[in-house]
Design an enzyme around this catalytic site. Sequence first.
Site, PDB file in Angstrom:
ATOM      1  N   GLU A  51      71.137  17.485  59.455  1.00 38.54           N
ATOM      2  CA  GLU A  51      72.073  17.238  60.561  1.00 38.54           C
ATOM      3  C   GLU A  51      72.248  15.759  60.848  1.00 38.54           C
ATOM      4  O   GLU A  51      73.381  15.259  60.863  1.00 38.54           O
ATOM      5  CB  GLU A  51      71.626  17.986  61.832  1.00 38.54           C
ATOM      6  CG  GLU A  51      71.429  19.489  61.652  1.00 38.54           C
ATOM      7  CD  GLU A  51      70.018  19.866  61.208  1.00 38.54           C
ATOM      8  OE1 GLU A  51      69.433  19.139  60.383  1.00 38.54           O
ATOM      9  OE2 GLU A  51      69.506  20.898  61.682  1.00 38.54           O
ATOM     10  N   CYS A  75      66.125  22.090  63.972  1.00 33.77           N
ATOM     11  CA  CYS A  75      64.760  22.099  64.509  1.00 33.77           C
ATOM     12  C   CYS A  75      64.755  21.529  65.927  1.00 33.77           C
ATOM     13  O   CYS A  75      65.622  20.749  66.300  1.00 33.77           O
ATOM     14  CB  CYS A  75      63.817  21.301  63.610  1.00 33.77           C
ATOM     15  SG  CYS A  75      64.144  19.533  63.585  1.00 33.77           S
ATOM     16  N   ALA A 162      51.658  22.830  31.450  1.00 33.36           N
ATOM     17  CA  ALA A 162      51.927  21.959  30.304  1.00 33.36           C
ATOM     18  C   ALA A 162      51.575  22.792  29.083  1.00 33.36           C
ATOM     19  O   ALA A 162      50.417  23.164  28.887  1.00 33.36           O
ATOM     20  CB  ALA A 162      51.080  20.703  30.369  1.00 33.36           C
ATOM     21  N   ALA A 170      46.211  25.588  25.903  1.00 30.12           N
ATOM     22  CA  ALA A 170      45.087  24.937  25.216  1.00 30.12           C
ATOM     23  C   ALA A 170      44.968  25.572  23.834  1.00 30.12           C
ATOM     24  O   ALA A 170      45.469  26.677  23.596  1.00 30.12           O
ATOM     25  CB  ALA A 170      43.784  25.138  25.989  1.00 30.12           C
ATOM     26  N   ARG A 192      52.893  15.022  41.921  1.00 30.08           N
ATOM     27  CA  ARG A 192      51.626  14.950  42.659  1.00 30.08           C
ATOM     28  C   ARG A 192      51.773  14.087  43.909  1.00 30.08           C
ATOM     29  O   ARG A 192      51.186  14.380  44.954  1.00 30.08           O
ATOM     30  CB  ARG A 192      50.539  14.342  41.772  1.00 30.08           C
ATOM     31  CG  ARG A 192      49.947  15.317  40.780  1.00 30.08           C
ATOM     32  CD  ARG A 192      48.829  14.629  40.034  1.00 30.08           C
ATOM     33  NE  ARG A 192      48.031  15.575  39.253  1.00 30.08           N
ATOM     34  CZ  ARG A 192      46.846  15.279  38.720  1.00 30.08           C
ATOM     35  NH1 ARG A 192      46.325  14.070  38.879  1.00 30.08           N
ATOM     36  NH2 ARG A 192      46.177  16.182  38.031  1.00 30.08           N
ATOM     37  N   ASP A 208      37.447  19.620  32.618  1.00 28.48           N
ATOM     38  CA  ASP A 208      38.252  18.388  32.502  1.00 28.48           C
ATOM     39  C   ASP A 208      37.774  17.260  33.407  1.00 28.48           C
ATOM     40  O   ASP A 208      38.257  16.138  33.266  1.00 28.48           O
ATOM     41  CB  ASP A 208      39.724  18.677  32.864  1.00 28.48           C
ATOM     42  CG  ASP A 208      40.381  19.641  31.891  1.00 28.48           C
ATOM     43  OD1 ASP A 208      39.743  19.955  30.873  1.00 28.48           O
ATOM     44  OD2 ASP A 208      41.509  20.086  32.169  1.00 28.48           O
ATOM     45  N   GLU A 269      47.493  23.440  39.463  1.00 28.41           N
ATOM     46  CA  GLU A 269      47.459  22.820  38.128  1.00 28.41           C
ATOM     47  C   GLU A 269      46.546  23.550  37.140  1.00 28.41           C
ATOM     48  O   GLU A 269      46.147  22.981  36.134  1.00 28.41           O
ATOM     49  CB  GLU A 269      47.049  21.353  38.253  1.00 28.41           C
ATOM     50  CG  GLU A 269      48.103  20.502  38.935  1.00 28.41           C
ATOM     51  CD  GLU A 269      48.204  19.100  38.359  1.00 28.41           C
ATOM     52  OE1 GLU A 269      47.615  18.836  37.303  1.00 28.41           O
ATOM     53  OE2 GLU A 269      48.880  18.274  38.982  1.00 28.41           O
ATOM     54  N   GLY A 271      43.160  26.112  35.855  1.00 32.13           N
ATOM     55  CA  GLY A 271      43.506  26.537  34.513  1.00 32.13           C
ATOM     56  C   GLY A 271      44.110  27.938  34.450  1.00 32.13           C
ATOM     57  O   GLY A 271      44.557  28.495  35.453  1.00 32.13           O
TER      58      GLY A 271
HETATM   59  C1  AOF Z   1      66.318  21.015  60.277  1.00 30.81           C
HETATM   60  N1  AOF Z   1      67.051  20.364  59.346  1.00 30.81           N
HETATM   61  O1  AOF Z   1      67.331  19.545  57.298  1.00 30.81           O
HETATM   62  C2  AOF Z   1      65.352  20.714  57.737  1.00 30.81           C
HETATM   63  C3  AOF Z   1      64.617  21.452  58.706  1.00 30.81           C
HETATM   64  O2  AOF Z   1      58.021  17.776  59.578  1.00 30.81           O
HETATM   65  P1  AOF Z   1      59.468  17.710  59.220  1.00 30.81           P
HETATM   66  O3  AOF Z   1      60.208  16.745  60.092  1.00 30.81           O
HETATM   67  O4  AOF Z   1      59.683  17.424  57.749  1.00 30.81           O
HETATM   68  O5  AOF Z   1      60.094  19.140  59.539  1.00 30.81           O
HETATM   69  C4  AOF Z   1      59.918  20.201  58.678  1.00 30.81           C
HETATM   70  C5  AOF Z   1      60.380  21.509  59.283  1.00 30.81           C
HETATM   71  O6  AOF Z   1      61.704  21.402  59.825  1.00 30.81           O
HETATM   72  C6  AOF Z   1      60.473  22.571  58.197  1.00 30.81           C
HETATM   73  O7  AOF Z   1      59.253  23.247  58.046  1.00 30.81           O
HETATM   74  C7  AOF Z   1      61.571  23.484  58.734  1.00 30.81           C
HETATM   75  O8  AOF Z   1      61.061  24.369  59.694  1.00 30.81           O
HETATM   76  C8  AOF Z   1      62.500  22.479  59.392  1.00 30.81           C
HETATM   77  N2  AOF Z   1      63.439  22.005  58.392  1.00 30.81           N
HETATM   78  N3  AOF Z   1      65.157  21.593  59.939  1.00 30.81           N
HETATM   79  O9  AOF Z   1      66.722  21.067  61.433  1.00 30.81           O
HETATM   80  C9  AOF Z   1      66.619  20.184  58.093  1.00 30.81           C
HETATM   81  N4  AOF Z   1      64.859  20.515  56.479  1.00 30.81           N
HETATM   82 ZN    ZN Z   2      65.564  18.944  62.036  1.00 36.09          ZN
END
Ligand code: AOF
Ligand code: ZN
Length: 336
Positions: A51, A75, A162, A170, A192, A208, A269, A271
């Site tokens: 947003e 959110c 891999a 392996a 990672r 490993d 990752e 085994g």
């Molecule tokens: C939104 N817009 O584009 C996304 C949302 O800790 P943060 O800030 O990375 O928030 C992660 C949480 O926010 C994620 O678990 C999900 O519930 C929400 N994602 N929300 O309004 C977004 N990617």
């Molecule tokens: Zn958000």
Amino acid sequence: MEALHSATRAALGAATRGVRGANPLVGAAVLWDDGTFTTGYHQGAGTPHAEPDAIRNASPRSTTGATLVVTLEPCSHTGRTGPCTQAIIDAGITRVVIASRDPNPQASGGAQTLTEAGVEVLFLNDLGQSWAHEVATQAHRLNARWFTAVTHDRPFITAKIAQSLDGCVAARDRTSQWITGAESRAHAHLTRARVDAIAVGTGTAHADNPRLTARTGDSPHQPIPVVFGTTALPGDSHLGRNPRTLTYSEVGAGLRDLRRRGVSHLLLEGGPTLMAHFLQHDLVDELHVYTAPLLLGDGIRAPLSVDTLAQGLRFVPDAPPEALGSDTFTRFMKEV
Ligand code: AOF
Ligand code: ZN
């Protein structure tokens, strides 16, 4: 309605440009009364949400009185970034159209917050239009495995394999360093660097002596090392000496505990035994497969119990294969 349809499809298309992991793929569009719109998307954990990205891309045009279409409920929490509900209110948006509800208890409730602030909130599924149902279904499918992980109170799980051309991880004598080339290994270190934790089984920890660190040259973030299994770690091993290492004898309880510790994205990752356990219990959301041009014949594979074709575990490619030196890298999603 036609403009809303186009903007909604564009928001869904924008969502697919992000990187899967701790956060869902989310796209948004600011739609003006004249039918024009501009899009934005969430690139991945730690970057701006869709947003605010769309609102920023709308600049210099005013967003006051515009509609915002978004593929996931905005959110209402302060996580790695501020609450999107506030960004929407501050931008003067008067109508928000949402594809999927956010099942994450920490972030959900945005629709209600917006309504209470006087913003009109609509869900695609309530519009009574077949295209809207279709897009809502596609938006849900896009993050189906992420929704499952959140609902099951576990991290989103990426498994890295891999392998040789004939699917061995392996040779028969268990030697596996290195099947893939330097480019593949460098690529794997980038993955990672963006996960919260990396897990191996005790067999791999013994065989490993891995560090499970991200070696990318400029990576301040280091994932938490995790070991699943019942055999004690050798005290003089890298993981045994690392005070951050978490060990779990039971996978289910371990995954719940990891989530409680804030692990939203786990990289598995190996085994082969642990890999087979996760695959067989439908715990692998995404597969990262590095395939080297090498045949190992009667080598080691994940010991899956598959007797007949119908029992095979199906995945779908999530992006076209990439060449990494002489290896091939492909991302797959569990079929839903
Ligand atoms: C939104 N817009 O584009 C996304 C949302 O800790 P943060 O800030 O990375 O928030 C992660 C949480 O926010 C994620 O678990 C999900 O519930 C929400 N994602 N929300 O309004 C977004 N990617
Ligand atoms: Zn958000």
